[in-house]
Scaffold this motif. Structure first.
Motif, PDB file in Angstrom:
ATOM      1  N   LEU A 241       0.839  -1.205   0.000  1.00  0.00           N
ATOM      2  CA  LEU A 241       0.000   0.000   0.000  1.00  0.00           C
ATOM      3  C   LEU A 241       0.865   1.243   0.000  1.00  0.00           C
ATOM      4  CD1 LEU A 241      -2.483  -1.062   2.811  1.00  0.00           C
ATOM      5  CD2 LEU A 241      -2.875  -1.184   0.368  1.00  0.00           C
TER       6      LEU A 241
ATOM      7  N   ARG B 276      -2.333   5.358   2.166  1.00  0.00           N
ATOM      8  CA  ARG B 276      -3.250   4.285   2.557  1.00  0.00           C
ATOM      9  C   ARG B 276      -2.890   3.695   3.900  1.00  0.00           C
ATOM     10  NH1 ARG B 276      -7.917   3.889   0.542  1.00  0.00           N
ATOM     11  NH2 ARG B 276      -8.026   4.119  -1.709  1.00  0.00           N
TER      12      ARG B 276
ATOM     13  N   LYS C  89      -4.120   6.009   6.442  1.00  0.00           N
ATOM     14  CA  LYS C  89      -5.580   5.998   6.536  1.00  0.00           C
ATOM     15  C   LYS C  89      -6.085   4.778   7.299  1.00  0.00           C
ATOM     16  CE  LYS C  89      -9.461   7.228   3.667  1.00  0.00           C
ATOM     17  NZ  LYS C  89     -10.076   6.972   2.383  1.00  0.00           N
ATOM     18  N   LEU C  90      -5.357   3.668   7.160  1.00  0.00           N
ATOM     19  CA  LEU C  90      -5.765   2.458   7.877  1.00  0.00           C
ATOM     20  C   LEU C  90      -5.683   2.654   9.379  1.00  0.00           C
ATOM     21  CD1 LEU C  90      -4.237  -0.514   5.891  1.00  0.00           C
ATOM     22  CD2 LEU C  90      -6.626  -0.098   6.371  1.00  0.00           C
TER      23      LEU C  90
ATOM     24  N   GLN D 189     -10.820   1.919   0.388  1.00  0.00           N
ATOM     25  CA  GLN D 189     -10.347   1.678   1.749  1.00  0.00           C
ATOM     26  C   GLN D 189     -10.570   0.209   2.122  1.00  0.00           C
ATOM     27  OE1 GLN D 189      -8.510   3.317   3.493  1.00  0.00           O
ATOM     28  NE2 GLN D 189      -8.924   3.114   5.673  1.00  0.00           N
TER      29      GLN D 189
ATOM     30  N   ALA E 143      -7.948  -1.830   0.764  1.00  0.00           N
ATOM     31  CA  ALA E 143      -6.710  -1.667   1.519  1.00  0.00           C
ATOM     32  C   ALA E 143      -6.747  -2.508   2.783  1.00  0.00           C
ATOM     33  CB  ALA E 143      -6.503  -0.192   1.869  1.00  0.00           C
TER      34      ALA E 143
ATOM     35  N   LYS F  47      -6.164  -6.135   1.796  1.00  0.00           N
ATOM     36  CA  LYS F  47      -4.753  -6.388   1.512  1.00  0.00           C
ATOM     37  C   LYS F  47      -3.935  -6.404   2.790  1.00  0.00           C
ATOM     38  CE  LYS F  47      -2.838  -4.305  -2.112  1.00  0.00           C
ATOM     39  NZ  LYS F  47      -2.604  -3.307  -3.167  1.00  0.00           N
TER      40      LYS F  47
ATOM     41  N   LEU G 288      -4.704  -2.043  14.773  1.00  0.00           N
ATOM     42  CA  LEU G 288      -5.180  -0.764  14.262  1.00  0.00           C
ATOM     43  C   LEU G 288      -6.672  -0.590  14.506  1.00  0.00           C
ATOM     44  CD1 LEU G 288      -3.256  -0.597  10.870  1.00  0.00           C
ATOM     45  CD2 LEU G 288      -2.839   0.755  12.912  1.00  0.00           C
TER      46      LEU G 288
ATOM     47  N   ILE H  21      -9.116  -2.827  13.639  1.00  0.00           N
ATOM     48  CA  ILE H  21      -9.996  -3.451  12.663  1.00  0.00           C
ATOM     49  C   ILE H  21     -10.445  -4.806  13.182  1.00  0.00           C
ATOM     50  CG2 ILE H  21     -10.072  -4.424  10.333  1.00  0.00           C
ATOM     51  CD1 ILE H  21      -8.037  -2.165   9.613  1.00  0.00           C
TER      52      ILE H  21
END
Lengths: 236, 301, 349
Positions: A96, A100, A103-104, B174, B177, B180, B192, B194
């Motif tokens: 990335l 990106r 942003k994550l 997003q 991303a 990935k 993070l 998620i």
């Protein structure tokens, strides 16, 4: 300022499979404090961070953050509660772009949200890296992205694992400046370092771990001055 | 065989290849994010076609007639959603096998594949069924000197569009991303903030939905039979092995290559064209190093 | 090493099992079944025991073993139909050799792979063989199968036994079952057995001990396909025909499920338990619903999730609690799991 510590680790025991790595570790980080976690390699410093994060959950003991019990909670919930992590291998996603990756990291939490402008103020070179692919960044650039990503997560506590490892002296200074800036903003930092000197210069207090046990706790000044004691404890 | 006679076979190969690529992309998404070889992928491919049949039945499309465009579109939307639901159910079951040897996951999805196939057989019977596309994409079209199937061109175009849409999703959004990132480093993604279990379930749903769509698109070409699944999952695995796990264009290019190979074989020995995939798989695994595009994965244990 | 006591333990178990199986024709109709099912069961037991040599003992996940069972069946069938053969021994020998030949050939390509890649290759080989069986009509008569086979008599020269009745066929099957069990038991308790179990646990470590791991995997796989071929030959005799469907992925999957549900991963007798479970489901549950095989598959999935050691594993757990004794003697650590020991982790503290 809150009288309760922001982070309170209470006598945790952590295992990797059947091998015990932490034998009753306790520590505290107050609001707006920078605390160093020192000790030789293999002592359990990274394991302590992983237990706080819930990546290698503690089997016994308790961990409290911002008044809540986070022991063995799912990692993403702990992160959302306001804990950010900069691992020793940075773990930027190579496929990335920088933008990106950052942003994550962005999420809301009970703590202060950082705007990109503020981030660029701290990391001036970051603005020019935004569209670069992360595969080819230098060590210093990666570190910068990793810390910026951690900050975009609106942390109340940043866990820094060996932040100066493998970095050029100039970059190391930048990292130190950043840590001081975080303290100014009221964000707590728990910094794991093998190189005690550097960590103690920015910290308020420090703990020393050896072989999974807490060996020493005190103010950074104490440790900086207690000459031979320090040498014995840290093998410096 | 003249070149002219070869062309239809090559075109067939190309269209099959694009559809294989679609199946492989869904397959590799799942492998990438969860390191699970979903052997049920083929049965879900089949389920897509059968659920489309069910939608047709509900909309009262006769089996020997042609659906209208909106009937077809309905099937194309509803059936993959059903497949995704079943796929997500399988993921729920798979959770217990995470962290253990990947062979457990393989066995579980293998069981799911057989159970699904049997369920399909129970519900719709063992004989071949017809799944038709709308009349205006059926029949022939003139390409220079030859007449070629209109439908295959439609199917190829549809596959290309879907592949591009998927690419946009993965590279430009997003969500892509996150997918990935999750495939690369599941711990960091959790740190993070998620929610990894939700991400995994979503990816499983997306990957299996792709298989389901492929099943619907393939159906007018291949027919609809309960055991059509094996002939979909093996190419998917082959393509991912050649193209490298986690490589988007690797899967697409390998998919097309495998399809063209099947097309070529069918030009000279029609009956054995499907077999060529299995033989290719044996050869590739036998000589395999790291695939052409991708990197090593947990499957190499 | 194994004590004398554990050998005698195992032999006692074997004797009990054989004796029990020998009595089956006496009571099978009283439970609402009949002799033909008994033959099916005993043949599938041979098949499953042979299969487990590869799966449970060597850790080779084969999802295409049906091909070798089918090849064994076709060998017997083609011997009768194309060669006009009349000798049971020759026919069965051909079944064994055909199974071993196909298995050995396949294993040449597969024995330096393991895990998922190995498994996928077995599927591919299975499909190839199944496809050939369907398409090469001049040999196999395709999907119509080879029919009207004779149950060749058991000819010992001086006298011969007729096996056209189901009961006698059952005893023929039982005789082979006992031979196979004895053979496998001896093999598993021999140095060969130690080596394959060791390589299942950890291939790299076994390499370092100086063993050609690929060779041992090849031998183990080929032996298991030889046994599957034998079972196939007996099956062709029993049903007096040979069809390609046993070579399909569906049927290859069933032997996998039987073996694991029974507990083949941890127990010598696991496969037998699994075969019994399958046939109980088929012939009892199956009388109520045609979806019984679906439930069999679902129970397999449940076993994978909740009790990978299957029925035998469950039994061991229960008997441990009830009798408070150790779960029998094993050559290697008690947990003979599917999972080979992971290579040591490099994770730093």
């Amino acid at each position: 300022m809150n009288s309760q510590p922001l982070l309170s680790v209470d006598n945790i025991e952590t295992f990797y499979g059947e091998t015990q790595a932490l034998f009753g570790i306790s520590l505290e980080v107050g609001h707006g404090e920078v605390v160093a976690l020192l000790g030789p390699s293999g002592a359990g410093k990274t394991t302590t961070l992983r237990s706080i994060l819930g990546l290698t959950p503690a089997r016994k003991g308790r961990i409290y953050f911002n008044g809540k019990d986070i022991t063995r909670k799912p990692t993403h919930k702990i992160a959302r509660a306001g804990v950010s992590w900069v691992p020793d291998d940075r773990r930027i996603f190579p496929s990335l772009t920088v933008a990106r990756n950052l942003k994550l990291g962005r999420k809301r939490s009970p703590f202060h949200s950082w705007k990109m402008k503020e981030i660029f103020e701290i990391f001036t070179a970051l603005e020019y890296l935004m569209h670069r692919d992360c595969e080819n960044l230098s060590g210093g650039e990666m570190q910068m992205v990793a810390i910026a990503r951690a900050l975009l997560g609106s942390p109340g506590l940043v866990l820094l694992d060996e932040p100066t490892q493998g970095l050029a002296p100039k970059i190391v200074q930048d990292v130190m400046k950043t840590i001081k800036r975080l303290k100014v903003e009221g964000i707590s930092v728990l910094i794991v370092e093998q190189h005690a000197q550097l960590a103690l210069e920015v910290s308020d207090r420090a703990y020393v771990i050896g072989r999974g046990e807490m060996k020493f706790a005190g103010s950074a000044e104490e440790l900086l001055q207690a000459g031979h004691q320090r040498r014995v404890l840290l093998g410096m | 065989m003249t070149f002219e006679e070869l062309v239809p076979h090559l075109l067939n190969g190309l269209s099959i290849g694009l559809l294989f690529a679609l199946i492989a992309l869904g397959f590799t998404l799942i492998v990438g994010v969860m390191e699970v070889i979903n052997l049920a992928h083929g049965s879900l491919f089949a389920l897509g076609a059968y659920l489309a049949l069910a939608v047709y039945g509900y909309l009262e499309v006769s089996e020997f007639g042609f659906p209208t465009r909106s009937q077809y579109a309905t099937a194309l939307i509803v059936a993959p959603l059903g497949v995704a639901a079943v796929g997500m159910g399988i993921e729920l079951g798979l959770r217990r096998t995470y962290g253990k040897d990947p062979l457990y996951g393989l066995l579980f999805t293998f069981g799911a594949a057989l159970v699904l196939e049997e369920a399909i057989r129970q519900r719709w019977g063992p004989t071949e069924r017809l799944l038709r596309a709308p009349a205006d994409v059926s029949g022939f079209i003139e390409l220079g000197d030859i007449f070629y199937f209109k439908y295959r061109i439609f199917a190829s175009a549809f596959a290309v569009v879907l592949i591009l849409l998927l690419w946009v999703l993965i590279e430009k959004t997003q969500l892509g991303a996150i997918i990935k990132a999750g495939a690369h480093d599941s711990e960091m993604v959790r740190a993070l903030g998620i929610n990894l279990p939700v991400l995994r379930m979503f990816v499983f749903g997306l990957g299996t939905a792709l298989a389901g769509i492929a099943g619907i698109i393939m159906a007018p070409i291949w027919g609809v039979r309960p055991h059509m699944g094996v002939d979909a999952v093996i190419p998917a695995f082959l393509i991912v092995t050649i193209g490298g796990i986690g490589s988007f264009w690797g899967s697409v290019i390998s998919g097309i290559m495998v399809g063209l190979t099947v097309g070529m074989v069918s030009a000279y020995a029609t009956e054995w064209s499907i077999l060529s995939i299995y033989i290719l798989l044996i050869v590739v695994i036998f000589f395999r190093q790291r695939g052409l595009f991708g990197k090593a994965s947990g499957l190499d244990k | 090493m194994t004590s004398l006591r554990s050998y005698s333990n195992d032999f006692t178990k074997m004797v009990f099992v054989f004796a029990f199986l020998a009595t089956v024709p006496l009571w099978i109709s009283s439970v609402g079944l009949y002799d033909y099912i008994a033959i099916e069961i005993i043949i599938w037991c041979i098949y499953a025991m042979g299969y487990n040599l590869a799966l449970g003992y060597t850790g080779l996940p084969s999802f295409g073993h049906g091909a070798f069972f089918g090849i064994g069946a076709y060998a017997m069938a083609m011997y009768q139909v194309h060669e006009g053969g009349t000798s049971l021994w020759v026919g069965l020998l051909l079944s064994i050799l055909a199974g071993a030949g196909a298995g050995g050939l396949s294993a040449l390509f597969m024995s330096h792979r393991r895990g998922i890649y190995f498994a996928l290759m077995t599927i591919a080989f299975g499909q190839v063989f199944w496809f050939v069986a369907i398409k090469k009509r001049e040999y196999t008569n395709g999907e119509d199968g080879l029919l009207n086979l004779e149950r060749l008599p058991v000819d010992f020269g001086i006298f011969s036994l007729d096996v056209s009745s189901n009961q006698s066929m059952y005893f023929l099957g039982l005789a082979f079952f006992m031979l196979v069990v004895l053979g496998l038991w001896t093999l598993i308790h021999s140095p060969f057995g130690y080596i394959i179990q060791s390589l299942k646990q950890n291939e790299t470590r076994t390499w370092f001990l100086g063993y050609n791991v690929h060779l041992f995997k090849w031998i183990s796989f080929t032996l298991s396909t030889a046994i599957s071929g034998l079972a196939g030959g007996l099956f062709a005799l029993t049903q007096r025909s040979a069809f390609p469907d046993v070579m399909s992925l569906h049927w290859s999957g069933i032997i996998v499920m039987m073996t694991i549900v029974g507990g083949g991963l941890v127990s010598f007798w696991g496969p037998v338990l699994g075969v019994m479970f399958y046939f109980i489901m088929r012939d009892f549950l199956g009388t109520y619903t045609s979806t019984w095989i679906l439930w069999f598959g679902v129970s397999f999935m449940a076993v994978i999730l909740f009790e990978p050691h299957g029925i035998a594993g469950l039994w061991m757990k229960i008997s441990q609690r009830i009798f408070k004794m150790s779960p029998g003697h094993r050559l290697l650590p008690p947990e003979r799991t599917l999972v080979p020991t992971p290579e040591p982790s490099n994770e730093l503290v």
